[in-house]
Design a protein around this motif. Structure first.
Motif, PDB file in Angstrom:
ATOM      1  N   GLU A   1      -4.419   6.254  -0.389  1.00 30.02           N
ATOM      2  CA  GLU A   1      -3.481   5.195  -0.749  1.00 30.02           C
ATOM      3  C   GLU A   1      -4.117   4.252  -1.753  1.00 30.02           C
ATOM      4  O   GLU A   1      -5.334   4.129  -1.839  1.00 30.02           O
ATOM      5  CB  GLU A   1      -3.001   4.422   0.476  1.00 30.02           C
TER       6      GLU A   1
ATOM      7  N   ALA B   1       0.816  -1.207   0.000  1.00 27.90           N
ATOM      8  CA  ALA B   1       0.000   0.000   0.000  1.00 27.90           C
ATOM      9  C   ALA B   1       0.857   1.267   0.000  1.00 27.90           C
ATOM     10  O   ALA B   1       1.191   1.788   1.062  1.00 27.90           O
ATOM     11  CB  ALA B   1      -0.923  -0.004   1.198  1.00 27.90           C
TER      12      ALA B   1
ATOM     13  N   THR C   1      -5.458  11.224   4.298  1.00 25.71           N
ATOM     14  CA  THR C   1      -4.550  10.380   3.528  1.00 25.71           C
ATOM     15  C   THR C   1      -5.285   9.717   2.371  1.00 25.71           C
ATOM     16  O   THR C   1      -6.503   9.584   2.380  1.00 25.71           O
ATOM     17  CB  THR C   1      -3.916   9.255   4.383  1.00 25.71           C
TER      18      THR C   1
ATOM     19  N   ARG D   1      -4.079   0.307  -2.580  1.00 25.61           N
ATOM     20  CA  ARG D   1      -3.735  -0.953  -1.929  1.00 25.61           C
ATOM     21  C   ARG D   1      -3.913  -2.098  -2.912  1.00 25.61           C
ATOM     22  O   ARG D   1      -4.964  -2.262  -3.508  1.00 25.61           O
ATOM     23  CB  ARG D   1      -4.620  -1.169  -0.706  1.00 25.61           C
TER      24      ARG D   1
ATOM     25  N   GLY E   1       1.183   5.276  -0.359  1.00 28.42           N
ATOM     26  CA  GLY E   1       0.216   6.344  -0.145  1.00 28.42           C
ATOM     27  C   GLY E   1       0.873   7.628   0.303  1.00 28.42           C
ATOM     28  O   GLY E   1       2.092   7.697   0.480  1.00 28.42           O
TER      29      GLY E   1
END
Length: 192
Positions: free
Chosen positions: A161, A141, A159, A163, A143
Motif C-alpha cells: 500500500e 492508504a 499486501t 500511505r 492498497g
C-alpha cells in the motif's frame, strides 16, 4: 536479508504455491465465504520524502465480509523504531510511524485457494521522532493484496500500500508519503 527482498521472495513462493494449489479439485462453493478474516504479520516501511527505510514492524487486520466481493476492513499497524545516534552532539534520535485505519475492501475470489483484493483505507496515522515529537495526522492508504490458502481456514497474506499522511510535523499541513509491504498469516472464521 533486506526487508524488501524478503517480501519479494515471499510473494514468489506464494505465487508458486497458488499455481500448484490450483491443480487440486475444489469441493466447496463460493457460498462458504468466511464472516471474518483476521491477518497479522510483519511489515516493511519506506518513507518516500526522506528516502528512509524503517526497521520492520507489525500489522493486524480484520476483514468483515458483507458478501463474496465486498467487505469492511479494520487495520492497525506500526513500524519498528529507527534509532540514530549523532556522535558529534551526543543525541540519540528515535523515529517511528503507525496508523489505525478503516475502509472498504473489494475481493475477487479464485475458487478457494486465492483471494485478490483492493482497498482504500482512511483514519488516523502517526509519524515523528523523539527530536521533533510525534504528531497525529489524517491517513489515506490505497492498497492491494492476495490471500493464498494452503488449508481450509489458514493461509498467507501479502499486501502493498501507499500511505499518505496529512498534517504531521511542526508546520501545519506537512505531509509524509510511505510505501508499506506486508507478509503474514490469515485465518478465516465462521461462514456467511
Amino acid at each position: 536479508m533486506r526487508p524488501i527482498r524478503f517480501v519479494i521472495a515471499m510473494a514468489c513462493v506464494l505465487g508458486f504455491a497458488a499455481c500448484a494449489g490450483a491443480q487440486d479439485d475444489v469441493a466447496e462453493s463460493r457460498a462458504e465465504v468466511a464472516k471474518l478474516q483476521i491477518a497479522g504479520g510483519f511489515s516493511s516501511v519506506h518513507d518516500l520524502a526522506t528516502q528512509m527505510a524503517i526497521p520492520p514492524g507489525w500489522f493486524v487486520t480484520v476483514d468483515k465480509n458483507i458478501n463474496e466481493s465486498f467487505g469492511l476492513t479494520y487495520d492497525l499497524s506500526a513500524s519498528g523504531t529507527l534509532t540514530r545516534r549523532l556522535e558529534y552532539v551526543g543525541i540519540e534520535s528515535h523515529w517511528a510511524t503507525g496508523a489505525l485505519l478503516l475502509g472498504p475492501t473489494f475481493f475477487h475470489r479464485y475458487e478457494r485457494r486465492a483471494v485478490v483484493f483492493g482497498r482504500v483505507l482512511g483514519g488516523i496515522g502517526e509519524a515523528g521522532s523523539s527530536e521533533d515529537g510525534y504528531a497525529a495526522a489524517l491517513a489515506i492508504a490505497p492498497g492491494a493484496g492476495v490471500d493464498l490458502y494452503f488449508a481450509r481456514r489458514l493461509g498467507l497474506r501479502v499486501t502493498g500500500e501507499w500511505r499518505s499522511l496529512h498534517g504531521i510535523g511542526v508546520a501545519a499541513g506537512a505531509r509524509a508519503s510511505q510505501v508499506w509491504l506486508r507478509a503474514g498469516v490469515v485465518v478465516a472464521l465462521g461462514t456467511r
